[in-house]
Design a protein around this motif. Structure first.
Motif, mmCIF file in Angstrom:
data_model
loop_
_atom_site.group_PDB
_atom_site.id
_atom_site.type_symbol
_atom_site.label_atom_id
_atom_site.label_comp_id
_atom_site.label_asym_id
_atom_site.label_seq_id
_atom_site.Cartn_x
_atom_site.Cartn_y
_atom_site.Cartn_z
ATOM 1 N N PHE A 80 41.007 43.235 41.681
ATOM 2 C CA PHE A 80 41.528 41.987 41.117
ATOM 3 C C PHE A 80 41.769 42.139 39.623
ATOM 4 C CE2 PHE A 80 41.090 40.018 45.027
ATOM 5 C CZ PHE A 80 41.294 38.648 44.981
ATOM 6 N N ASP A 81 40.823 42.760 38.941
ATOM 7 C CA ASP A 81 40.932 42.861 37.492
ATOM 8 C C ASP A 81 42.084 43.775 37.082
ATOM 9 O OD1 ASP A 81 39.215 41.852 35.152
ATOM 10 O OD2 ASP A 81 39.664 43.920 34.600
ATOM 11 N N GLN A 89 40.263 34.262 40.398
ATOM 12 C CA GLN A 89 39.445 35.466 40.550
ATOM 13 C C GLN A 89 37.989 35.151 40.894
ATOM 14 O OE1 GLN A 89 40.847 38.954 37.662
ATOM 15 N NE2 GLN A 89 40.405 37.105 36.520
ATOM 16 N N MET A 120 45.640 40.344 44.354
ATOM 17 C CA MET A 120 45.753 39.723 43.037
ATOM 18 C C MET A 120 47.154 39.880 42.472
ATOM 19 S SD MET A 120 44.078 37.856 41.052
ATOM 20 C CE MET A 120 44.419 37.151 39.438
ATOM 21 N N SER A 149 45.414 41.822 37.673
ATOM 22 C CA SER A 149 45.499 40.537 36.967
ATOM 23 C C SER A 149 46.212 40.698 35.635
ATOM 24 C CB SER A 149 44.098 39.961 36.741
ATOM 25 O OG SER A 149 43.361 40.755 35.826
ATOM 26 N N GLY A 161 36.580 44.899 45.621
ATOM 27 C CA GLY A 161 37.736 44.021 45.494
ATOM 28 C C GLY A 161 37.844 43.398 44.113
ATOM 29 N N LEU A 162 36.693 43.109 43.492
ATOM 30 C CA LEU A 162 36.711 42.538 42.145
ATOM 31 C C LEU A 162 37.351 43.501 41.149
ATOM 32 C CD1 LEU A 162 33.136 40.934 41.972
ATOM 33 C CD2 LEU A 162 35.306 39.840 42.570
ATOM 34 N N GLY A 164 42.050 44.359 46.777
ATOM 35 C CA GLY A 164 41.940 43.488 45.612
ATOM 36 C C GLY A 164 43.143 43.613 44.701
ATOM 37 N N SER A 222 49.254 36.720 41.407
ATOM 38 C CA SER A 222 49.800 36.650 40.048
ATOM 39 C C SER A 222 51.319 36.504 40.073
ATOM 40 C CB SER A 222 49.410 37.895 39.257
ATOM 41 O OG SER A 222 48.005 38.000 39.150
ATOM 42 N N SER A 249 35.512 35.236 34.398
ATOM 43 C CA SER A 249 36.763 34.630 34.876
ATOM 44 C C SER A 249 37.013 33.291 34.215
ATOM 45 C CB SER A 249 36.704 34.464 36.399
ATOM 46 O OG SER A 249 36.611 35.718 37.042
ATOM 47 N N TRP A 297 43.927 33.810 36.800
ATOM 48 C CA TRP A 297 42.640 34.329 36.344
ATOM 49 C C TRP A 297 41.478 33.451 36.809
ATOM 50 C CZ3 TRP A 297 44.842 35.470 30.767
ATOM 51 C CH2 TRP A 297 45.695 36.573 30.867
#
Length: 524
Positions: A25-26, A177, A154, A29, A21-22, A150, A158, A93, A174
């Protein structure tokens, strides 16, 4: 005794795949903000090269993280390696949320990338070693599903934050996160360590406890537990004989074909062009005539498709196998990419100075052709999500023998990130310079990967982790590997070469132990 409360492989997977998921997210983002006025004003309207560098900086960090991931995982354990990644993510983050310049933003993304490099390679290893074989594909495939969640979560976070004025819009997003990284760090404390890692580090009784709890409902004397321990014992002996495996060992003749296949599984996953849809979906819909809020809403639909269509892929992976998903996926994506290129070339027109909303986009299509581009884009995402998305990560978690597994996944992950970096940087200038031909290029890549998979990627479905290496010995053609596990006993009897003797040792203990038979059919 081990300190954990979760005995379910599904619970363990839900926690561990937050690491995936991270990554998601990135990705979103940045993609959700590159078209907003707040972002363009604060960072002085980055041109195609600068935006490519900002986006690609995460991949550069991921490459570095993937190189050290195997060492950390082998030395400290699978759980601790992933937890270290979570801490790194929190720090990155904070750096991004307090950014005052492009340089600080890039530094923050590189730091976050180091985390993604660790988690993206070691979460599949951890899950493959914890989960029972009959659900291993679905368990490991949850990593890809978590990535899609993710990305979608995100993107909508956002999108909501983009309604705020000024830089606080992206700074708040951000900062948020950090939440999944905190959950990952503490959640792993209730999950078991990999029983294979425990066994190979002399903690045999703890490995037995984990196996009993996760695979057999706590029954220490279960046949399943005995079988797994026997496999681990033989694999551990092999590990001792090659005690200090380095990255260079992955390129020795005995393991070279496995390494080559794993690396290309990750390279081809990138060269499908999927990350064009993830990082730069706003650019894609700019080409299709969508602007402003309509662009963001249309873009968000493909993130929902990505989440939903990963689910059938997770169910199919253990029923139809890995090869069919690779082959069907690349073929369909090739057709869709060529279709988009055709629509853009025949119905689009050149805009020399670029769009007012996005000067990096210099080719636009309208009318029914625009609708066709959008539909093909959605179908492309659906195809990738149900085929190469989960299959790519599952495949590399299965193919390496135990002593090479952590470092093998690390080197495969590094290949993924090298190409992720290259594509993240390449796509904005490509849209600016070669226009619709960008899609043509990715279509050619899909054709090449289809040929490569057919001739060189063996099937791994329903085969034990320790025995899969036999398929890379060159004794069996990749397109004939589907039924290999069903005739394993007979093959051993017919071939007395050292390769098959090794397969017998790693697949099950020898006939001297009558309660444990050679073959894979007895393992649930």
């Amino acid at each position: 005794m081990l300190c954990f409360t979760s005995d379910s492989p599904w619970t363990t997977s839900l926690v561990a795949t937050i690491g995936g998921g991270l990554f998601g997210f990135d990705i979103s983002s940045v993609s959700a903000f590159i078209g907003t006025q707040q972002y363009k004003d604060y960072f002085h309207n980055p041109n195609s090269n600068l935006q490519g560098g900002i986006t690609a900086s995460m991949s550069a960090g991921s490459f570095a993280g993937s190189l050290v991931a195997g060492y950390l995982s082998d030395r400290l354990g699978r759980r601790k390696a992933i937890q270290i990644g979570a801490v790194i993510w929190m720090f990155g983050s904070i750096v991004q949320a307090t950014t005052t310049s492009v340089v600080q933003l890039v530094i923050g993304r590189v730091i976050n990338g180091i985390c993604v490099g660790i988690t993206s390679s070691q979460v599949p290893v951890y899950l493959a070693e914890v989960s029972p074989k009959h659900i291993r594909g679905r368990i490991v495939g949850l990593q890809q599903w978590a990535i899609t969640w993710g990305i979608m979560i995100m993107f909508y976070v956002s999108y909501a934050c983009s309604k705020l004025d000024g830089p606080k819009s992206f700074r708040l997003a951000w900062a948020l996160q950090m939440i999944p990284a905190i959950l990952l760090f503490f959640g792993l404390s209730i999950c078991p360590e990999s029983p294979r890692w425990l066994y190979c580090h002399g903690e045999i009784e703890q490995a037995r406890i984990v196996l009993a709890n996760v695979h057999a409902g706590g029954d220490m004397d279960s046949r399943i537990v005995r079988d797994e321990l026997s496999e681990m014992r033989e694999a551990a002996q092999i590990r001792v004989r090659s005690a200090s495996v380095s990255l260079f060992d992955l390129f020795r003749p005995a393991i070279l074909r496995t390494t080559f296949t794993g690396v290309f599984a990750q390279i081809w996953q990138q060269l499908t062009g999927m990350n064009v849809m993830m990082y730069y979906i706003v650019y894609v819909f700019d080409m299709a005539g969508k602007t402003g809020n309509n662009n963001l809403i249309a873009s968000s639909i493909q993130y929902v498709i990505n989440v939903v269509m990963t689910v059938p892929g997770l169910f199919l992976i253990d029923h139809v196998g890995r090869r069919p998903m690779f082959l069907v996926g690349s073929t369909v994506m090739m057709i869709l990419l060529f279709t988009v290129a055709g629509l853009l070339s025949s119905h689009g027109h050149f805009v020399p100075s670029g769009l007012a909303e996005n000067t990096n986009v210099r080719w636009v299509v309208s009318g029914s052709a625009s609708t066709g581009v959008i539909v093909c884009t959605y179908l492309f995402v659906a195809t990738f999500a149900s085929t190469w998305g989960p299959a790519g990560w599952i495949y590399i978690s299965e193919i390496f023998p135990l002593e090479y597994r952590a470092r093998g996944n690390g080197i495969c992950g590094s290949a993924n990130w090298i190409f992720n970096f290259a594509l993240a940087y390449f796509v904005p200038p490509a849209f600016h310079n070669i226009l619709w031909k960008t899609y043509l290029l990715f279509g050619v890549f899909c054709f090449a990967m289809t040929v490569h998979v057919f001739f060189f990627f063996p099937e791994t479905r329903n085969k034990s982790l320790e025995a899969i290496s036999v398929l890379f010995s060159g004794k069996i053609s990749a397109w004939k590997s589907k039924n290999y596990g069903n005739t394993f006993d007979q093959t051993i009897k017919q071939d007395n070469t050292e390769t098959w003797q090794y397969a017998a040792r790693t697949e099950r203990v020898s006939a001297e132990k009558p309660d444990i038979q050679v073959g894979t059919k007895d393992v649930p």
